[in-house]
Design a protein around this motif. Structure first.
Motif, mmCIF file in Angstrom:
data_model
loop_
_atom_site.group_PDB
_atom_site.id
_atom_site.type_symbol
_atom_site.label_atom_id
_atom_site.label_comp_id
_atom_site.label_asym_id
_atom_site.label_seq_id
_atom_site.Cartn_x
_atom_site.Cartn_y
_atom_site.Cartn_z
ATOM 1 N N ARG A 395 81.312 87.004 79.166
ATOM 2 C CA ARG A 395 80.290 87.252 80.191
ATOM 3 C C ARG A 395 79.752 88.662 79.997
ATOM 4 N N PRO A 396 78.617 88.985 80.606
ATOM 5 C CA PRO A 396 78.005 90.310 80.365
ATOM 6 C C PRO A 396 78.924 91.475 80.684
ATOM 7 N N GLU A 397 79.775 91.339 81.701
ATOM 8 C CA GLU A 397 80.679 92.438 82.070
ATOM 9 C C GLU A 397 81.814 92.619 81.062
ATOM 10 N N ASN A 398 82.037 91.640 80.201
ATOM 11 C CA ASN A 398 83.118 91.721 79.213
ATOM 12 C C ASN A 398 82.612 92.048 77.817
ATOM 13 N N ILE A 399 81.401 92.547 77.732
ATOM 14 C CA ILE A 399 80.854 93.051 76.468
ATOM 15 C C ILE A 399 80.474 94.512 76.686
ATOM 16 N N MET A 400 81.060 95.397 75.890
ATOM 17 C CA MET A 400 80.707 96.824 75.952
ATOM 18 C C MET A 400 79.837 97.180 74.747
ATOM 19 N N ILE A 401 78.828 98.022 74.989
ATOM 20 C CA ILE A 401 77.950 98.505 73.927
ATOM 21 C C ILE A 401 78.087 100.021 73.889
ATOM 22 N N ASP A 402 78.611 100.540 72.764
ATOM 23 C CA ASP A 402 78.831 101.992 72.712
ATOM 24 C C ASP A 402 77.526 102.719 72.391
ATOM 25 N N ARG A 403 77.610 104.034 72.299
ATOM 26 C CA ARG A 403 76.399 104.850 72.137
ATOM 27 C C ARG A 403 75.717 104.624 70.794
ATOM 28 N N SER A 404 76.442 104.066 69.820
ATOM 29 C CA SER A 404 75.833 103.774 68.516
ATOM 30 C C SER A 404 75.228 102.372 68.465
ATOM 31 N N GLY A 405 75.371 101.622 69.555
ATOM 32 C CA GLY A 405 74.807 100.278 69.602
ATOM 33 C C GLY A 405 75.762 99.181 69.169
ATOM 34 N N THR A 406 77.034 99.522 68.961
ATOM 35 C CA THR A 406 78.031 98.531 68.558
ATOM 36 C C THR A 406 78.562 97.784 69.774
ATOM 37 N N ALA A 407 78.492 96.472 69.712
ATOM 38 C CA ALA A 407 78.979 95.634 70.810
ATOM 39 C C ALA A 407 80.430 95.238 70.551
ATOM 40 N N LYS A 408 81.248 95.280 71.625
ATOM 41 C CA LYS A 408 82.659 94.923 71.508
ATOM 42 C C LYS A 408 83.059 94.018 72.663
ATOM 43 N N ILE A 409 83.838 92.998 72.330
ATOM 44 C CA ILE A 409 84.375 92.105 73.351
ATOM 45 C C ILE A 409 85.599 92.761 73.977
ATOM 46 N N ILE A 410 85.682 92.735 75.303
ATOM 47 C CA ILE A 410 86.821 93.324 76.004
ATOM 48 C C ILE A 410 87.441 92.286 76.936
ATOM 49 N N ASP A 411 88.526 92.650 77.580
ATOM 50 C CA ASP A 411 89.201 91.839 78.604
ATOM 51 C C ASP A 411 89.704 90.514 78.039
ATOM 52 N N PHE A 412 90.988 90.500 77.644
ATOM 53 C CA PHE A 412 91.576 89.319 77.011
ATOM 54 C C PHE A 412 92.564 88.591 77.920
#
Length: 577
Positions: A395-412
């Motif tokens: 879900r949108p709240e479980n995807i983080m986008i860092d300052r370089s634009g890299t998306a990471k899946i979180i919350d397992f």
């Protein structure tokens, strides 16, 4: 105290009148926690009489299976682990044959049959190729649970149709049976079972109930006395006790529940900086390692759920999952060698924003930007799927986008791990809905099995929402209760909301969002390929008629036109009169 899997094993093998014993057998009965995570394995191989090196093939097959199976990821299911190992063993045996004189006569090569049982949790997994046999003994009867891979040319002539080492690839029969305490399994080569029957097996076990080695030897003696001249091997495995049926057995250590954290507080070698997020599921804080000064995130269990054992097991799961995934698009655990005394999860700190925030800042993004983010999320999902894990809460709240634009899946915390839940959950129960409802695939609501295509559905929902700001089915999916209900779902075409987007995009997304998982793309990689490289047919497809795109609007429009026509004709008739 949780009961663990307990078995009794007996084995015996004897060479035939032809000299070298071409049978080989073995077993692994590991201690905890490996017994819970990988199970107990028993294996048997039988070489073919025409080969002078077949005994080497039998020994290699059993040894490599018992060693390599336990080296596979504990996130994998038994089936995947076993078939990967056996596939590699088969390829090695075939390569040995092709490098020897036997490449001109495969019947003299590195070839053998193979049969194995893996007892894990409350399940028995059967792996088989060839004509050795596995029986299940219940009372005075026995049931053959393997199929002989022998081709019969006549009543007296036959040949082995399938075995390890006969070709570069091999098909392994697989079955999964429900285990019951007291069940007795018998593995035997053809030198044994052709001269034995259920009464013989029952008699031997009755005579030596506490010494299955002696019972196995008695059966070998019996087969030899009845005229067997071949190699004879018998293995007996009795299930004496089964573990309790509960998920994620053994993951939680005996750790104390943590105190409530406050700013500048020192905790487990970390200094708390500030609170990042608090919910009814967890408390998340930014902290700094007091030794290295490196920032990290500390996640603590919710105060309200600290008496919920199942919740605490799933809480521990998050760090366990992260430690087994190594991908730039998946949140990493924070590495520290310090021993811990409290229950918490330490993860890397990402300075950036959630996908939810990104969507608020980009209400109508261009297709390339969305594809770029989707491709990164897809790579993260593929890391889960390669380990037989399902994220289940994309879900949108479980995807983080860092300052370089890299998306990471979180919350397992909602992740399903095949290797952990296998044999410890009720297979007849539908998959639990662990994720956020509006992003969850229909099969969770209708009681069907989940798969990697379930995560694919959630990814497609995110892509649709990034492009339009809305959900493809609204909240219709959350009201599903049976497979028949899925026929009521009405997909809102993308171009109704974004007419500037190409026609083919709707086809790709509608396929990925199909209520039937079998009709979606086969894998996340196929979906991403379609998003980036639509086929020629999709790019130049005909315009879909309104009756196909939206039948309700079509009939409403048709009715309105007919009503106007009737009014016009009525007026003409009145004027003519």
């Amino acid at each position: 105290m949780t009961q663990t899997l307990r078995v009794t094993l007996g084995q015996h093998s004897r060479g035939g009148v032809h000299g070298v014993n071409q049978d080989f057998h073995g077993a692994m009965l590991p201690h905890e926690p490996l017994r819970s995570r990988k199970g107990i394995a028993v294996a048997l191989a039988d070489g073919i009489g025409s080969s002078p090196v077949s005994q080497e093939a039998s020994a290699a097959a059993v040894r490599s299976f018992l060693e390599d199976y336990y080296a596979t990821s504990d996130a994998w299911s038994v089936r995947r682990s076993a078939q990967r190992v056996l596939g590699a063993t088969n390829a090695w045996l075939h390569a040995q044959t092709m490098r020897s004189h036997a490449r001109f006569d495969k019947d003299r090569g590195y070839v053998c049959t193979f049969s194995a049982l893996v007892v894990k949790g409350r399940e028995v997994h059967v792996l088989h190729v060839g004509d050795a046999r596995i029986y299940r003994l219940q009372g005075t009867a026995w049931e053959q649970i393997t199929e002989d891979h022998r081709v019969h040319l006549s009543s007296v002539e036959s040949y082995l149709g399938r075995a390890l080492g006969t070709g570069p690839h091999i098909e392994i029969d697989y079955r999964c049976l429900e285990a019951e305490a007291g069940d007795l399994y018998l593995l035997a080569t053809d030198g044994a079972y052709t001269h034995l029957d259920a009464a013989s097996a029952h008699s031997a076990v009755q005579q030596f109930p506490d010494d299955l080695d002696a019972a196995a030897q008695a059966l070998v003696d019996m087969a030899q006395a009845r005229g067997s001249e071949d190699d004879i091997t018998v293995q007996l495995l009795r299930i004496d006790g089964l573990p309790q049926a509960q998920p994620l057995l053994g993951l939680r250590q005996e750790l104390a529940l943590p105190p409530v954290l406050t700013e500048r507080m020192s905790f487990e070698g970390f200094r708390v900086v500030r609170e990042l997020h608090v919910s009814d599921r967890s408390h998340v804080h930014l902290a700094v390692d007091e030794q290295t000064g490196q920032p990290l995130v500390l996640k603590l269990p919710s105060v309200a759920l600290r008496d919920d054992t199942a919740y605490l097991e799933r809480f521990v799961l998050e760090e366990w999952v992260a430690q087994r995934l190594h991908n730039p698009h998946v949140l990493r655990p924070y590495a520290t060698q310090r021993p811990r005394t409290h229950l918490y999860v330490a993860m890397e700190y990402i300075e950036g924003q959630t996908l939810a925030r990104w969507m608020m800042d980009h209400p109508a993004p261009d297709l390339d930007s969305v594809r770029s983010l989707a491709a990164q999320i897809a790579k993260g999902l593929q890391a889960f799927h390669s380990k037989e894990m399902l994220h289940q809460d994309l879900r949108p709240e479980n995807i983080m986008i860092d300052r370089s634009g890299t998306a990471k899946i979180i919350d397992f915390g909602a992740t399903h791990v095949a290797g952990l839940t296998e044999g410890l959950t009720d297979p007849h129960q539908p998959p639990a809905i662990e994720g956020t409802l509006q992003y969850t695939a229909p099969e969770y609501f209708t009681g069907q099995g989940s798969s990697a295509r379930s995560d694919l559905f959630s990814l497609a929902v995110l892509v649709y929402q990034m492009l339009t700001g809305q959900l493809p089915y609204g909240l219709q999916v959350t009201r599903l209760r049976s497979p028949a209900d899925t026929r009521k779902l009405r997909y809102v075409p993308l171009r109704h909301l974004r007419p500037d987007l190409p026609d083919w995009l709707d086809v790709v997304l509608q396929k990925a969002l199909h209520p039937d998982p079998a009709k979606r793309q086969e894998a996340v990689s196929e979906f991403m390929h379609d998003l980036h490289f639509p086929s020629h047919g999709l790019q130049h497809r005909r315009a879909v008629p309104l009756i196909e795109r939206n039948p309700v609007v079509f009939w409403q429009t048709t009715t309105a036109v007919l009503a106007l026509a009737v009014l016009w004709l009525t007026a003409r008739l009145v004027l003519a009169a």
